[in-house]
Design an enzyme around this catalytic site. Structure first.
Site, PDB file in Angstrom:
ATOM      1  N   CYS A 172     -53.118   7.280  -2.800  1.00 43.59           N
ATOM      2  CA  CYS A 172     -52.787   6.493  -4.009  1.00 43.59           C
ATOM      3  C   CYS A 172     -54.069   6.026  -4.694  1.00 43.59           C
ATOM      4  CB  CYS A 172     -51.929   5.289  -3.609  1.00 43.59           C
ATOM      5  SG  CYS A 172     -51.532   4.188  -4.993  1.00 43.59           S
ATOM      6  N   CYS A 199     -46.480   8.013 -10.601  1.00 36.11           N
ATOM      7  CA  CYS A 199     -46.625   7.242  -9.360  1.00 36.11           C
ATOM      8  C   CYS A 199     -48.014   7.423  -8.769  1.00 36.11           C
ATOM      9  CB  CYS A 199     -45.632   7.714  -8.311  1.00 36.11           C
ATOM     10  SG  CYS A 199     -43.933   7.563  -8.777  1.00 36.11           S
ATOM     11  N   CYS A 231     -41.520  -0.050 -15.306  1.00 39.19           N
ATOM     12  CA  CYS A 231     -42.224  -0.131 -14.027  1.00 39.19           C
ATOM     13  C   CYS A 231     -43.348  -1.148 -14.181  1.00 39.19           C
ATOM     14  CB  CYS A 231     -42.768   1.257 -13.685  1.00 39.19           C
ATOM     15  SG  CYS A 231     -43.773   1.297 -12.190  1.00 39.19           S
ATOM     16  N   CYS A 264     -54.904  -3.144  -5.398  1.00 39.75           N
ATOM     17  CA  CYS A 264     -54.031  -3.272  -4.232  1.00 39.75           C
ATOM     18  C   CYS A 264     -54.893  -3.280  -2.983  1.00 39.75           C
ATOM     19  CB  CYS A 264     -53.059  -2.090  -4.188  1.00 39.75           C
ATOM     20  SG  CYS A 264     -51.853  -2.191  -2.832  1.00 39.75           S
ATOM     21  N   GLU A 297     -51.048  -3.108 -15.743  1.00 38.49           N
ATOM     22  CA  GLU A 297     -50.511  -1.827 -16.209  1.00 38.49           C
ATOM     23  C   GLU A 297     -48.997  -1.795 -16.063  1.00 38.49           C
ATOM     24  OE1 GLU A 297     -52.471   1.822 -15.539  1.00 38.49           O
ATOM     25  OE2 GLU A 297     -54.335   0.858 -14.888  1.00 38.49           O
ATOM     26  N   CYS A 322     -53.633   2.896   0.759  1.00 41.38           N
ATOM     27  CA  CYS A 322     -52.969   4.149   1.122  1.00 41.38           C
ATOM     28  C   CYS A 322     -53.857   5.293   0.625  1.00 41.38           C
ATOM     29  CB  CYS A 322     -51.576   4.238   0.484  1.00 41.38           C
ATOM     30  SG  CYS A 322     -50.491   2.889   0.998  1.00 41.38           S
ATOM     31  N   GLY A 329     -50.117  -2.619  -7.109  1.00 40.13           N
ATOM     32  CA  GLY A 329     -50.010  -3.739  -6.192  1.00 40.13           C
ATOM     33  C   GLY A 329     -48.887  -3.635  -5.190  1.00 40.13           C
TER      34      GLY A 329
HETATM   35  N1  SAH Z   1     -47.041  -1.073  -2.935  1.00 41.22           N
HETATM   36  C1  SAH Z   1     -45.662  -0.826  -3.221  1.00 41.22           C
HETATM   37  C2  SAH Z   1     -45.388  -0.683  -4.711  1.00 41.22           C
HETATM   38  C3  SAH Z   1     -46.047   0.526  -5.356  1.00 41.22           C
HETATM   39  S1  SAH Z   1     -44.852   1.771  -5.519  1.00 41.22           S
HETATM   40  C4  SAH Z   1     -45.194   0.395  -2.452  1.00 41.22           C
HETATM   41  O1  SAH Z   1     -46.029   1.082  -1.869  1.00 41.22           O
HETATM   42  O2  SAH Z   1     -44.001   0.638  -2.383  1.00 41.22           O
HETATM   43  C5  SAH Z   1     -45.806   3.182  -5.821  1.00 41.22           C
HETATM   44  C6  SAH Z   1     -45.124   4.421  -5.255  1.00 41.22           C
HETATM   45  O3  SAH Z   1     -45.900   5.566  -5.625  1.00 41.22           O
HETATM   46  C7  SAH Z   1     -45.058   4.398  -3.740  1.00 41.22           C
HETATM   47  O4  SAH Z   1     -43.791   4.805  -3.331  1.00 41.22           O
HETATM   48  C8  SAH Z   1     -46.089   5.438  -3.322  1.00 41.22           C
HETATM   49  O5  SAH Z   1     -45.711   6.066  -2.139  1.00 41.22           O
HETATM   50  C9  SAH Z   1     -46.109   6.376  -4.499  1.00 41.22           C
HETATM   51  N2  SAH Z   1     -47.389   7.060  -4.686  1.00 41.22           N
HETATM   52  C10 SAH Z   1     -48.605   6.555  -4.471  1.00 41.22           C
HETATM   53  N3  SAH Z   1     -49.550   7.474  -4.753  1.00 41.22           N
HETATM   54  C11 SAH Z   1     -48.904   8.583  -5.168  1.00 41.22           C
HETATM   55  C12 SAH Z   1     -49.328   9.863  -5.619  1.00 41.22           C
HETATM   56  N4  SAH Z   1     -50.614  10.181  -5.722  1.00 41.22           N
HETATM   57  N5  SAH Z   1     -48.393  10.759  -5.964  1.00 41.22           N
HETATM   58  C13 SAH Z   1     -47.081  10.438  -5.888  1.00 41.22           C
HETATM   59  N6  SAH Z   1     -46.622   9.247  -5.493  1.00 41.22           N
HETATM   60  C14 SAH Z   1     -47.522   8.323  -5.124  1.00 41.22           C
END
Ligand code: SAH
Length: 357
Positions: free
Chosen positions: A113, A346, A99, A106, A86, A110, A172
């Site tokens: 996410c 995100c 992006c 992944c 993606e 978290c 990822g």
């Molecule tokens: N694994 C790496 C790269 C992914 S970046 C990392 O974590 O940095 C993806 C970004 O989106 C991260 O900063 C994460 O905190 C954010 N993110 C994940 N889930 C989200 C959500 N539901 N709403 C807003 N931001 C989110």
């Protein structure tokens, strides 16, 4: 068949004869967008046929493109095993951001996410990472001629030499696929190829410490973003299980020692979750944590999803949080939600193909 985009120019130079063919082909593919050896008329005819048998220089096919009302585009890129990478193209006032994903799914899980709920399916190869950037760049050039109906703001054209940024913030954890990601970055950076400056590439990590320490030793280092979200260990342990292995103080210690160029800063991404990370007290913890660091903070109000047990804070709570940081001289920005109508925002990437779009 070798996937051309998996190789650095220096590797190709060792395989091809004469070795300067590597540079010729690199230029043709990355700078002129040629995807057929027959069109490389500066190569001898016999060699063109031979190369065509051995090297795949076609970009992967876009299985589906979703166009957001705000101009954001999400691509599902079909890979050789039918997995989908993606990629998201985000048009902004004076630049475009692509992006890209480093893995399918992944492993870090978290809790806020959606990608984290998939688990890790597989790593992407260097070429599978590089071609995501090329696909978005070229689609964008074509898209400038054929505007998609309904898009209120179209991506800016990205012609040769025009700036676009790459952020490794798709699916990822980039540092969990370290070698392939670094190779992809070197390929994107090659001055006989796309010639992307390191200052236009950002690697975002949830805090995989060994990878971060390795990155600090590299000759070429992209911009660094750290996904923090919890400002204390007890909170971050709940939200980002990786913190139980590499707690905040170790992570921040490594960031403090991370080599930065003149005026360069580390970005901290902080997702605001209502009642969990959005209290003034959380902001004060963050202030204490980042004091004296060359850092800025990107606040990301949660992108909600049915599957997530969290809510987005009110705009007032977001502003209040930001104010506390700026009052303490920490630069803080609220990230605008982009592409949420096509699951491109995100944390929303996870191969949701069955949308009504
Ligand atoms: N694994 C790496 C790269 C992914 S970046 C990392 O974590 O940095 C993806 C970004 O989106 C991260 O900063 C994460 O905190 C954010 N993110 C994940 N889930 C989200 C959500 N539901 N709403 C807003 N931001 C989110």
């Amino acid at each position: 068949m070798n996937f051309f985009f998996d190789y650095e120019r220096s590797e190709l130079a060792k395989i091809l004869t004469p070795s300067f063919r590597a540079t010729q082909i690199f230029k043709a593919v990355y700078q002129h967008g040629i995807d057929d050896f027959e069109a490389m008329t500066d190569l001898p005819k016999a060699q063109r046929a031979l190369l065509a048998e051995q090297w795949d220089i076609k970009l992967p096919v876009v299985h589906r493109r979703f166009d957001s009302a705000d101009g954001t585009r999400r691509y599902l890129v079909r890979l050789h095993d039918a997995e989908m990478a993606e990629t998201v193209l985000i048009p902004e006032e004076n630049r475009n951001t692509v992006c890209i994903s480093s893995q399918i799914g992944c492993a870090l899980a978290c809790t806020f996410c959606l990608t984290g709920q998939l688990g890790l399916i597989r790593n992407l190869s260097p070429g599978e990472i590089v071609t995501q950037a090329l696909i978005a760049q070229r689609d964008n050039k074509a898209g400038a001629l054929r505007p998609s109906p309904g898009a209120s703001r179209l991506p800016l054209p990205m012609g040769e030499g025009q700036t676009f940024n790459i952020v490794l913030m798709g699916m990822g954890e980039p540092l969990h696929n370290y070698d392939n990601v670094m190779k992809a970055i070197r390929i994107l950076h090659d001055d006989e190829g796309l010639n992307m400056s390191m200052s236009r590439i950002t690697l975002s990590t949830a805090g995989l410490l060994p990878g971060l320490q390795r990155l600090a030793e590299e000759p070429m280092i992209p911009n660094l973003a750290i996904s923090l979200t919890g400002a204390t260990n007890s909170k971050r342990d709940q939200l980002m299980p990786i913190n139980r292995k590499y707690p905040i103080e170790q992570l921040l210690d490594a960031v403090r020692r991370f080599p930065l160029k003149h005026r360069q800063r580390v970005t901290f991404e902080y997702v605001l979750l209502r009642g969990v990370t959005d209290a003034p007290e959380d902001a004060l913890h963050l202030v204490r944590l980042l004091r004296g660091m060359r850092a800025k903070v990107n606040l990301i109000p949660l992108n909600e999803a049915e599957e997530l047990n969290y809510r987005r804070p009110s705009d007032v709570a977001v502003e209040r949080f930001k104010r506390i940081l700026t009052d303490h001289h920490i630069d803080a920005f609220v990230r605008k939600q982009r592409g949420d109508d096509i699951s491109a925002a995100c944390g929303q990437l996870r191969q949701k193909v069955s949308l009504s779009h």
